[in-house]
Motif scaffolding. Structure first.
Motif, PDB file in Angstrom:
ATOM      1  N   MET A   1      15.401 -78.909 -39.380  1.00 32.27           N
ATOM      2  CA  MET A   1      15.735 -78.268 -38.832  1.00 32.27           C
ATOM      3  C   MET A   1      17.049 -79.416 -38.063  1.00 32.27           C
ATOM      4  SD  MET A   1      15.159 -77.142 -35.480  1.00 32.27           S
ATOM      5  CE  MET A   1      13.192 -77.161 -35.016  1.00 32.27           C
ATOM      6  N   ALA A   2      18.570 -78.858 -38.015  1.00 31.37           N
ATOM      7  CA  ALA A   2      20.034 -79.838 -37.478  1.00 31.37           C
ATOM      8  C   ALA A   2      19.075 -80.310 -36.576  1.00 31.37           C
ATOM      9  CB  ALA A   2      20.591 -78.748 -37.276  1.00 31.37           C
ATOM     10  N   GLU A   3      20.147 -81.556 -36.473  1.00 31.60           N
ATOM     11  CA  GLU A   3      19.620 -82.972 -35.485  1.00 31.60           C
ATOM     12  C   GLU A   3      19.945 -82.378 -34.771  1.00 31.60           C
ATOM     13  OE1 GLU A   3      22.844 -86.101 -36.131  1.00 31.60           O
ATOM     14  OE2 GLU A   3      22.020 -85.935 -38.696  1.00 31.60           O
ATOM     15  N   ASP A   4      20.614 -81.148 -33.907  1.00 30.83           N
ATOM     16  CA  ASP A   4      20.926 -81.148 -33.283  1.00 30.83           C
ATOM     17  C   ASP A   4      19.842 -79.411 -32.620  1.00 30.83           C
ATOM     18  OD1 ASP A   4      22.076 -79.219 -34.406  1.00 30.83           O
ATOM     19  OD2 ASP A   4      23.755 -79.211 -32.989  1.00 30.83           O
TER      20      ASP A   4
ATOM     21  N   ASP B   1      20.245 -76.564 -33.381  1.00 30.97           N
ATOM     22  CA  ASP B   1      20.592 -75.588 -33.081  1.00 30.97           C
ATOM     23  C   ASP B   1      20.645 -74.687 -33.927  1.00 30.97           C
ATOM     24  OD1 ASP B   1      21.798 -75.757 -30.827  1.00 30.97           O
ATOM     25  OD2 ASP B   1      23.244 -76.505 -31.899  1.00 30.97           O
ATOM     26  N   PHE B   2      19.913 -74.573 -35.410  1.00 26.16           N
ATOM     27  CA  PHE B   2      19.587 -73.645 -36.834  1.00 26.16           C
ATOM     28  C   PHE B   2      18.489 -74.967 -37.558  1.00 26.16           C
ATOM     29  CE2 PHE B   2      23.321 -76.473 -37.880  1.00 26.16           C
ATOM     30  CZ  PHE B   2      23.210 -76.718 -39.056  1.00 26.16           C
ATOM     31  N   ILE B   3      18.068 -73.705 -37.912  1.00 21.79           N
ATOM     32  CA  ILE B   3      17.245 -74.635 -39.657  1.00 21.79           C
ATOM     33  C   ILE B   3      17.631 -74.004 -40.382  1.00 21.79           C
ATOM     34  CG2 ILE B   3      14.743 -73.961 -40.138  1.00 21.79           C
ATOM     35  CD1 ILE B   3      14.074 -73.299 -37.795  1.00 21.79           C
ATOM     36  N   ARG B   4      17.896 -74.880 -41.377  1.00 26.17           N
ATOM     37  CA  ARG B   4      18.642 -74.982 -42.872  1.00 26.17           C
ATOM     38  C   ARG B   4      17.224 -75.080 -44.109  1.00 26.17           C
ATOM     39  NH1 ARG B   4      19.005 -79.147 -46.375  1.00 26.17           N
ATOM     40  NH2 ARG B   4      20.441 -78.863 -48.218  1.00 26.17           N
ATOM     41  N   ARG B   5      17.041 -74.247 -44.880  1.00 22.53           N
ATOM     42  CA  ARG B   5      16.694 -73.986 -46.172  1.00 22.53           C
ATOM     43  C   ARG B   5      17.138 -74.077 -46.835  1.00 22.53           C
ATOM     44  NH1 ARG B   5      11.948 -72.376 -42.736  1.00 22.53           N
ATOM     45  NH2 ARG B   5      12.628 -70.585 -41.006  1.00 22.53           N
ATOM     46  N   ARG B   6      16.368 -74.450 -47.987  1.00 21.51           N
ATOM     47  CA  ARG B   6      16.505 -75.139 -49.585  1.00 21.51           C
ATOM     48  C   ARG B   6      15.475 -73.690 -50.420  1.00 21.51           C
ATOM     49  NH1 ARG B   6      20.482 -75.591 -51.918  1.00 21.51           N
ATOM     50  NH2 ARG B   6      19.557 -76.692 -53.639  1.00 21.51           N
ATOM     51  N   ARG B   7      16.308 -73.174 -50.858  1.00 22.27           N
ATOM     52  CA  ARG B   7      15.385 -72.271 -51.841  1.00 22.27           C
ATOM     53  C   ARG B   7      15.329 -72.009 -52.715  1.00 22.27           C
ATOM     54  NH1 ARG B   7      13.652 -67.757 -48.063  1.00 22.27           N
ATOM     55  NH2 ARG B   7      14.117 -67.717 -45.951  1.00 22.27           N
ATOM     56  N   GLN B   8      14.231 -71.244 -54.139  1.00 21.95           N
ATOM     57  CA  GLN B   8      14.518 -71.391 -54.996  1.00 21.95           C
ATOM     58  C   GLN B   8      14.282 -70.114 -55.692  1.00 21.95           C
ATOM     59  OE1 GLN B   8      12.332 -74.663 -57.210  1.00 21.95           O
ATOM     60  NE2 GLN B   8      13.160 -74.075 -59.187  1.00 21.95           N
ATOM     61  N   CYS B   9      15.173 -69.394 -56.539  1.00 23.20           N
ATOM     62  CA  CYS B   9      15.037 -68.590 -57.486  1.00 23.20           C
ATOM     63  C   CYS B   9      13.403 -68.590 -58.197  1.00 23.20           C
ATOM     64  CB  CYS B   9      15.634 -67.308 -58.337  1.00 23.20           C
ATOM     65  SG  CYS B   9      15.582 -66.439 -58.660  1.00 23.20           S
TER      66      CYS B   9
ATOM     67  N   VAL C   1      36.289 -84.340 -46.892  1.00 25.00           N
ATOM     68  CA  VAL C   1      35.194 -84.168 -46.197  1.00 25.00           C
ATOM     69  C   VAL C   1      34.323 -83.149 -46.490  1.00 25.00           C
ATOM     70  CG1 VAL C   1      35.661 -82.732 -43.663  1.00 25.00           C
ATOM     71  CG2 VAL C   1      37.366 -84.290 -44.636  1.00 25.00           C
ATOM     72  N   SER C   2      32.641 -83.596 -45.991  1.00 23.52           N
ATOM     73  CA  SER C   2      31.866 -83.008 -46.347  1.00 23.52           C
ATOM     74  C   SER C   2      31.208 -81.955 -45.877  1.00 23.52           C
ATOM     75  CB  SER C   2      30.190 -84.418 -46.418  1.00 23.52           C
ATOM     76  OG  SER C   2      30.147 -84.329 -45.326  1.00 23.52           O
ATOM     77  N   THR C   3      30.700 -81.098 -46.510  1.00 20.74           N
ATOM     78  CA  THR C   3      30.249 -79.106 -46.453  1.00 20.74           C
ATOM     79  C   THR C   3      29.248 -79.583 -44.249  1.00 20.74           C
ATOM     80  OG1 THR C   3      30.105 -78.452 -48.267  1.00 20.74           O
ATOM     81  CG2 THR C   3      29.235 -77.841 -47.249  1.00 20.74           C
ATOM     82  N   GLU C   4      28.750 -80.283 -44.678  1.00 26.49           N
ATOM     83  CA  GLU C   4      28.330 -81.041 -43.493  1.00 26.49           C
ATOM     84  C   GLU C   4      28.778 -81.317 -42.143  1.00 26.49           C
ATOM     85  OE1 GLU C   4      26.804 -82.278 -46.197  1.00 26.49           O
ATOM     86  OE2 GLU C   4      25.442 -81.535 -46.849  1.00 26.49           O
TER      87      GLU C   4
ATOM     88  N   GLU D   1      30.092 -75.605 -36.253  1.00 25.86           N
ATOM     89  CA  GLU D   1      28.730 -75.386 -35.500  1.00 25.86           C
ATOM     90  C   GLU D   1      29.077 -75.616 -33.354  1.00 25.86           C
ATOM     91  OE1 GLU D   1      25.527 -74.364 -35.397  1.00 25.86           O
ATOM     92  OE2 GLU D   1      26.099 -73.591 -36.651  1.00 25.86           O
ATOM     93  N   ARG D   2      30.145 -76.530 -32.938  1.00 24.98           N
ATOM     94  CA  ARG D   2      30.741 -77.437 -31.700  1.00 24.98           C
ATOM     95  C   ARG D   2      31.956 -75.866 -31.777  1.00 24.98           C
ATOM     96  NH1 ARG D   2      30.183 -82.239 -35.033  1.00 24.98           N
ATOM     97  NH2 ARG D   2      32.982 -82.089 -35.098  1.00 24.98           N
ATOM     98  N   MET D   3      32.755 -76.011 -31.616  1.00 28.05           N
ATOM     99  CA  MET D   3      33.273 -74.492 -32.033  1.00 28.05           C
ATOM    100  C   MET D   3      32.852 -73.502 -30.935  1.00 28.05           C
ATOM    101  SD  MET D   3      37.063 -75.029 -34.257  1.00 28.05           S
ATOM    102  CE  MET D   3      35.985 -75.373 -35.917  1.00 28.05           C
ATOM    103  N   GLU D   4      31.555 -73.679 -32.104  1.00 34.07           N
ATOM    104  CA  GLU D   4      30.843 -71.790 -31.680  1.00 34.07           C
ATOM    105  C   GLU D   4      30.258 -72.680 -30.368  1.00 34.07           C
ATOM    106  OE1 GLU D   4      29.871 -69.837 -35.611  1.00 34.07           O
ATOM    107  OE2 GLU D   4      28.332 -70.804 -34.848  1.00 34.07           O
ATOM    108  N   GLU D   5      29.823 -73.295 -30.199  1.00 40.15           N
ATOM    109  CA  GLU D   5      29.311 -73.368 -29.136  1.00 40.15           C
ATOM    110  C   GLU D   5      30.018 -73.595 -27.937  1.00 40.15           C
ATOM    111  OE1 GLU D   5      27.080 -77.203 -27.198  1.00 40.15           O
ATOM    112  OE2 GLU D   5      26.478 -77.250 -29.297  1.00 40.15           O
ATOM    113  N   LYS D   6      31.183 -74.222 -27.327  1.00 40.64           N
ATOM    114  CA  LYS D   6      31.997 -74.040 -26.979  1.00 40.64           C
ATOM    115  C   LYS D   6      32.459 -72.339 -26.784  1.00 40.64           C
ATOM    116  CE  LYS D   6      33.620 -78.868 -27.665  1.00 40.64           C
ATOM    117  NZ  LYS D   6      34.819 -78.889 -28.678  1.00 40.64           N
ATOM    118  N   LEU D   7      32.434 -71.264 -27.642  1.00 42.64           N
ATOM    119  CA  LEU D   7      33.261 -70.804 -27.427  1.00 42.64           C
ATOM    120  C   LEU D   7      32.207 -69.661 -26.684  1.00 42.64           C
ATOM    121  CD1 LEU D   7      34.363 -69.625 -30.421  1.00 42.64           C
ATOM    122  CD2 LEU D   7      35.464 -69.690 -28.453  1.00 42.64           C
ATOM    123  N   LEU D   8      30.969 -69.846 -27.132  1.00 44.20           N
ATOM    124  CA  LEU D   8      29.594 -69.258 -25.603  1.00 44.20           C
ATOM    125  C   LEU D   8      29.090 -69.579 -24.508  1.00 44.20           C
ATOM    126  CD1 LEU D   8      26.609 -69.180 -28.360  1.00 44.20           C
ATOM    127  CD2 LEU D   8      27.857 -67.588 -27.975  1.00 44.20           C
TER     128      LEU D   8
END
Length: 149
Positions: free
Chosen positions: A18-21, A23-31, A79-82, A89-96
Motif C-alpha cells: 500500500m502507498a504511504e498515503d 491512495d494506491f496499491i503497488r504490485r510487483r508481478r512476475q511473468c 530524482v527517483s521514480t518514487e 499524486e499530489r498534483m492529481e489530488e489537488k486537481l480532484l
C-alpha cells in the motif's frame, strides 16, 4: 495481466504494498513465461477535470502527459521514480480537490512548476524556460535569481 515484455497472459503477484498515503496499491508481478518482473499500480477510477488549452480546445486529462513533462525536465537529474510518482499524486489530488469540471492548462503548468521547484532546481529552470517561452537571457536570469533566494 499481460506481461509487458513477452505478452504472455499468465503473471503472478509477487509482492503487494500500500502507498504511504493509502491512495494506491503497488504490485510487483512476475511473468510465468519469461520470468521478468514488472510493477503495476492499482488506484481508484476517478474523473479528472477536462483540460482547456490556450487555443480553447478541451481535452481529456492525461496522466502520461504530466509524467512525460516531469520526466523530460528531470532527465539525468538525481530524482527517483518514487519521488516523481509522489509529485504526480499530489498534483492529481489537488486537481480532484478543486471540484471543477474544467481547468486551464496554465494552472496545471503552475502545479508542475511548484512540484519541480521542490524536487530539483535545475529541472524547475528547464521546465520554466519552455513553459514560459523565454525570449532572452534576462528572463532566464530572472528565474535563476528567483531560485537562489
Amino acid at each position: 495481466m499481460k506481461c509487458p515484455f513477452c505478452g504472455h497472459a499468465d503473471t503472478q503477484v509477487v509482492e503487494t504494498r500500500m502507498a504511504e498515503d493509502g491512495d494506491f496499491i503497488r504490485r510487483r508481478r512476475q511473468c510465468a513465461h519469461c520470468e521478468k518482473r514488472f510493477t503495476t499500480y492499482e488506484r481508484p477510477d476517478v474523473t479528472f477535470p477536462a483540460v482547456v488549452k490556450k487555443d480553447g480546445r478541451r481535452i481529456e486529462y492525461d496522466r502520461s502527459k504530466l509524467l512525460g513533462s516531469m520526466n523530460l525536465a528531470l532527465r539525468k537529474r538525481p530524482v527517483s521514480t518514487e519521488q516523481i510518482d509522489a509529485a504526480v499524486e499530489r498534483m492529481e489530488e489537488k486537481l480532484l480537490n478543486l471540484g471543477v469540471r474544467e481547468i486551464p492548462s496554465s494552472r496545471i503548468g503552475e502545479l508542475v512548476m511548484r512540484e519541480l521547484k521542490k524536487l530539483d532546481k535545475v529541472a524547475y529552470v528547464r521546465f520554466a524556460s519552455v513553459y514560459r517561452s523565454f525570449e532572452d537571457v534576462d528572463e532566464f536570469k530572472t528565474v535563476v535569481d528567483e531560485i537562489r533566494r
